[in-house]
Design a protein around this motif. Structure first.
Motif, PDB file in Angstrom:
ATOM      1  N   LYS A 153      -2.715  10.897   8.991  1.00 57.13           N
ATOM      2  CA  LYS A 153      -1.837  11.860   8.318  1.00 57.13           C
ATOM      3  C   LYS A 153      -0.456  11.836   8.966  1.00 57.13           C
ATOM      4  CE  LYS A 153      -4.869  13.515   5.418  1.00 57.13           C
ATOM      5  NZ  LYS A 153      -4.730  13.277   3.952  1.00 57.13           N
ATOM      6  N   ASN A 154       0.553  11.757   8.120  1.00 59.97           N
ATOM      7  CA  ASN A 154       1.951  11.856   8.552  1.00 59.97           C
ATOM      8  C   ASN A 154       2.286  10.945   9.738  1.00 59.97           C
ATOM      9  OD1 ASN A 154       2.688  13.649   6.540  1.00 59.97           O
ATOM     10  ND2 ASN A 154       2.221  15.452   7.784  1.00 59.97           N
ATOM     11  N   ILE A 155       1.929   9.675   9.597  1.00 64.28           N
ATOM     12  CA  ILE A 155       2.350   8.679  10.579  1.00 64.28           C
ATOM     13  C   ILE A 155       3.806   8.327  10.295  1.00 64.28           C
ATOM     14  CG2 ILE A 155       1.993   6.333  11.447  1.00 64.28           C
ATOM     15  CD1 ILE A 155      -0.193   8.322  12.234  1.00 64.28           C
ATOM     16  N   HIS A 156       4.662   8.541  11.274  1.00 66.76           N
ATOM     17  CA  HIS A 156       6.094   8.311  11.078  1.00 66.76           C
ATOM     18  C   HIS A 156       6.466   6.898  11.526  1.00 66.76           C
ATOM     19  CE1 HIS A 156       7.301  12.435   9.997  1.00 66.76           C
ATOM     20  NE2 HIS A 156       6.239  12.789  10.730  1.00 66.76           N
ATOM     21  N   GLU A 244      16.649  10.700  17.641  1.00 66.30           N
ATOM     22  CA  GLU A 244      15.349  11.262  18.023  1.00 66.30           C
ATOM     23  C   GLU A 244      14.225  10.711  17.153  1.00 66.30           C
ATOM     24  OE1 GLU A 244      14.721  13.044  20.730  1.00 66.30           O
ATOM     25  OE2 GLU A 244      16.826  12.630  21.170  1.00 66.30           O
ATOM     26  N   MET A 245      14.518  10.465  15.873  1.00 68.75           N
ATOM     27  CA  MET A 245      13.474   9.940  14.997  1.00 68.75           C
ATOM     28  C   MET A 245      13.042   8.556  15.457  1.00 68.75           C
ATOM     29  SD  MET A 245      11.308   9.862  12.699  1.00 68.75           S
ATOM     30  CE  MET A 245      11.580  11.553  12.185  1.00 68.75           C
ATOM     31  N   ALA A 246      14.007   7.692  15.793  1.00 62.81           N
ATOM     32  CA  ALA A 246      13.666   6.344  16.260  1.00 62.81           C
ATOM     33  C   ALA A 246      12.880   6.406  17.564  1.00 62.81           C
ATOM     34  CB  ALA A 246      14.934   5.521  16.434  1.00 62.81           C
ATOM     35  N   LYS A 247      13.285   7.320  18.458  1.00 58.87           N
ATOM     36  CA  LYS A 247      12.612   7.438  19.750  1.00 58.87           C
ATOM     37  C   LYS A 247      11.210   8.008  19.622  1.00 58.87           C
ATOM     38  CE  LYS A 247      16.932   8.189  22.324  1.00 58.87           C
ATOM     39  NZ  LYS A 247      17.719   9.172  23.114  1.00 58.87           N
ATOM     40  N   GLY A 248      11.012   8.912  18.656  1.00 53.20           N
ATOM     41  CA  GLY A 248       9.729   9.606  18.564  1.00 53.20           C
ATOM     42  C   GLY A 248       8.786   9.090  17.504  1.00 53.20           C
ATOM     43  N   ALA A 249       9.148   8.004  16.819  1.00 52.75           N
ATOM     44  CA  ALA A 249       8.308   7.487  15.741  1.00 52.75           C
ATOM     45  C   ALA A 249       6.975   6.966  16.271  1.00 52.75           C
ATOM     46  CB  ALA A 249       9.038   6.367  15.009  1.00 52.75           C
ATOM     47  N   ASP A 250       5.950   7.071  15.446  1.00 53.01           N
ATOM     48  CA  ASP A 250       4.640   6.523  15.810  1.00 53.01           C
ATOM     49  C   ASP A 250       4.673   4.996  15.828  1.00 53.01           C
ATOM     50  OD1 ASP A 250       2.952   9.060  15.798  1.00 53.01           O
ATOM     51  OD2 ASP A 250       3.859   9.130  13.801  1.00 53.01           O
ATOM     52  N   LEU A 251       5.516   4.413  14.989  1.00 50.16           N
ATOM     53  CA  LEU A 251       5.644   2.969  14.918  1.00 50.16           C
ATOM     54  C   LEU A 251       7.118   2.635  14.676  1.00 50.16           C
ATOM     55  CD1 LEU A 251       4.213   0.188  14.797  1.00 50.16           C
ATOM     56  CD2 LEU A 251       3.977   0.533  12.326  1.00 50.16           C
ATOM     57  N   ASP A 277       7.703   0.181  22.649  1.00 50.01           N
ATOM     58  CA  ASP A 277       6.841  -0.640  21.803  1.00 50.01           C
ATOM     59  C   ASP A 277       7.461  -0.770  20.414  1.00 50.01           C
ATOM     60  OD1 ASP A 277       4.681  -1.218  23.571  1.00 50.01           O
ATOM     61  OD2 ASP A 277       4.022   0.864  23.368  1.00 50.01           O
ATOM     62  N   ALA A 278       7.562  -1.983  19.927  1.00 49.09           N
ATOM     63  CA  ALA A 278       8.165  -2.206  18.608  1.00 49.09           C
ATOM     64  C   ALA A 278       7.729  -3.552  18.055  1.00 49.09           C
ATOM     65  CB  ALA A 278       9.692  -2.147  18.693  1.00 49.09           C
ATOM     66  N   TYR A 279       7.684  -3.618  16.731  1.00 50.94           N
ATOM     67  CA  TYR A 279       7.571  -4.903  16.060  1.00 50.94           C
ATOM     68  C   TYR A 279       8.984  -5.404  15.786  1.00 50.94           C
ATOM     69  CZ  TYR A 279       2.541  -4.973  15.131  1.00 50.94           C
ATOM     70  OH  TYR A 279       1.174  -5.036  15.253  1.00 50.94           O
ATOM     71  N   VAL A 280       9.252  -6.633  16.170  1.00 49.24           N
ATOM     72  CA  VAL A 280      10.536  -7.271  15.892  1.00 49.24           C
ATOM     73  C   VAL A 280      10.335  -8.135  14.657  1.00 49.24           C
ATOM     74  CG1 VAL A 280      12.350  -8.786  16.745  1.00 49.24           C
ATOM     75  CG2 VAL A 280      11.134  -7.260  18.320  1.00 49.24           C
ATOM     76  N   LEU A 281      11.032  -7.787  13.578  1.00 51.67           N
ATOM     77  CA  LEU A 281      10.853  -8.469  12.300  1.00 51.67           C
ATOM     78  C   LEU A 281      12.086  -9.318  12.009  1.00 51.67           C
ATOM     79  CD1 LEU A 281       9.437  -5.457  10.255  1.00 51.67           C
ATOM     80  CD2 LEU A 281       8.196  -7.123  11.654  1.00 51.67           C
ATOM     81  N   CYS A 282      11.879 -10.607  11.809  1.00 55.16           N
ATOM     82  CA  CYS A 282      12.995 -11.544  11.638  1.00 55.16           C
ATOM     83  C   CYS A 282      12.954 -12.168  10.242  1.00 55.16           C
ATOM     84  CB  CYS A 282      12.933 -12.644  12.681  1.00 55.16           C
ATOM     85  SG  CYS A 282      12.922 -12.041  14.384  1.00 55.16           S
ATOM     86  N   PRO A 283      13.913 -11.833   9.388  1.00 53.87           N
ATOM     87  CA  PRO A 283      13.976 -12.464   8.066  1.00 53.87           C
ATOM     88  C   PRO A 283      14.781 -13.758   8.098  1.00 53.87           C
ATOM     89  CG  PRO A 283      15.588 -10.706   8.201  1.00 53.87           C
ATOM     90  CD  PRO A 283      14.879 -10.745   9.545  1.00 53.87           C
ATOM     91  N   PHE A 284      14.580 -14.589   7.075  1.00 53.35           N
ATOM     92  CA  PHE A 284      15.409 -15.773   6.854  1.00 53.35           C
ATOM     93  C   PHE A 284      15.429 -16.724   8.062  1.00 53.35           C
ATOM     94  CE2 PHE A 284      17.375 -12.017   4.809  1.00 53.35           C
ATOM     95  CZ  PHE A 284      17.005 -12.301   3.511  1.00 53.35           C
ATOM     96  N   THR A 285      14.268 -16.961   8.652  1.00 51.21           N
ATOM     97  CA  THR A 285      14.166 -17.889   9.784  1.00 51.21           C
ATOM     98  C   THR A 285      13.322 -19.088   9.359  1.00 51.21           C
ATOM     99  OG1 THR A 285      14.258 -16.025  11.330  1.00 51.21           O
ATOM    100  CG2 THR A 285      13.500 -18.136  12.196  1.00 51.21           C
ATOM    101  N   HIS A 286      13.864 -20.281   9.499  1.00 47.69           N
ATOM    102  CA  HIS A 286      13.152 -21.480   9.061  1.00 47.69           C
ATOM    103  C   HIS A 286      11.866 -21.647   9.866  1.00 47.69           C
ATOM    104  CE1 HIS A 286      12.300 -25.641   7.985  1.00 47.69           C
ATOM    105  NE2 HIS A 286      13.212 -25.525   7.027  1.00 47.69           N
TER     106      HIS A 286
END
Length: 334
Positions: A153-156, A244-251, A277-286
């Motif tokens: 429930k309410n995962i931010h 604060e939202m970025a710092k306190g997010a669940d993901l 902890d973070a996922y680093v998402l990289c678009p447009f990479t060969h």
């Protein structure tokens, strides 16, 4: 929203619509110059992936007719707008005319008188488009088949980017769409300076839903919906400083570029997230260099995933595998 790629000769051709005002029902973005369509698709179209209509002034493109038709085929493979081609004097027995129809383009403006051209353009940009021709029907993408059970429930989830126009909004909307399609209840919250949500609501004809809108099961708004759901996805965009939202997010999802001129911004962002902890998402990479960049960007706190082209922001199919990887821990069953 309409993207118009125009020659100098036809720069005022869409003025009669009155849609250049950003508050209009279907706002127009005009780019004037000389283009190579395939090059534009690869390097520039990602900045306009949320546009639902693309108008191409044929004489603005240096491509041969064969190259132009081939590029349109690639365009519609990667992106999902409705395309209108303006080519004064083009005859129905011309090979390019048939090539456009074969690629599913039936909006073809080919009259030579300005009043007739305007009537044809208006017809093309209407809800049903131009119906006088019979373009080949393009295969529709297959929908999602597997459904999951989500008990959370309410995962931010906060989505940020290393620089403007990096793809945070496309990622946030795509993830929202994928989660909803596989069984979750999702609220997308626009919290960045781009402010495109109201224009998207008009372009996609979203249904009003409380203080926001509803499209394909996703609640879109500028604040979380009042009803509890599984996920709240915060589209924070480019953030010089973490809020604060970025710092306190669940993901936390950080969209980062890998091109030489993008890497310094990506590294600065990841340095600020050094122990987060973070996922680093990289678009447009060969594909050939993905492992090299993964080695540079990953750490004990950062997992690296590479995003594939997501032509339509509200369709998460192209990155379903990546989205599933990030959401695995929240899936309670099938």
């Amino acid at each position: 929203m309409i993207l118009y790629l125009s020659s100098e000769q036809h720069t005022n051709l869409l003025d009669f619509t009155g849609w250049y005002d950003t508050d209009s029902e279907m706002p127009i973005k005009k780019l004037v110059g000389n283009f190579v369509l395939k090059r534009f698709i690869i390097y520039d179209m990602r900045n306009f992936s949320h546009f639902t209509e693309v108008v191409l002034d044929r004489i603005a493109f240096e491509d041969s007719d064969a190259e132009f038709a081939e590029a349109i085929e690639e365009f519609l493979t990667m992106y999902n707008p409705r395309i209108t081609v303006i080519y004064e004097g083009l005859k129905q027995d011309d090979p390019l005319f048939q090539a456009l129809l074969d690629r599913g383009v039936g909006n073809i403006v080919c009259d030579t008188e300005i009043a007739a051209i305007q009537r044809e353009i208006a017809e093309c940009l209407s809800g049903q488009g131009m119906t006088r021709y019979s373009p080949k029907e393009r295969a529709k993408k297959q929908g999602y088949t597997r459904k999951y059970r989500f008990d959370c429930k309410n995962i931010h989830i906060a989505v940020i980017s290393s620089q403007p126009r990096m793809g945070a909004t496309t990622t946030a909307i795509g993830l929202s769409a994928w989660l909803t399609a596989v069984g979750a209840s999702v609220c997308y919250v626009e919290e960045n300076s781009n402010k495109i949500l109201s224009a998207m609501a008009a372009a996609y004809e979203m249904k009003p839903d409380g203080e926001g809108w509803l499209l394909d099961g996703v609640h879109y708004g500028t604040a979380p919906a009042g009803v509890a759901g599984n996920f709240v996805i915060h589209d924070l965009g480019h953030m010089p400083d973490m809020n604060e939202m970025a710092k306190g997010a669940d993901l936390l999802l950080a969209v980062c570029g890998t091109k030489p001129y993008e890497l310094p911004n990506s590294m600065r962002l990841l340095h600020r997230l050094e122990a987060v902890d973070a996922y680093v998402l990289c678009p447009f990479t060969h594909e050939k260099v993905r492992e090299d960049y993964a080695a540079i960007l990953r750490s004990d706190f950062h997992k690296v995933l590479f995003l594939d082209y997501q032509p339509e922001p509200t369709d998460g199919m192209n990155n379903a595998k990546q989205y599933q990887t990030m959401m695995t821990k929240y899936i309670a069953g099938i």
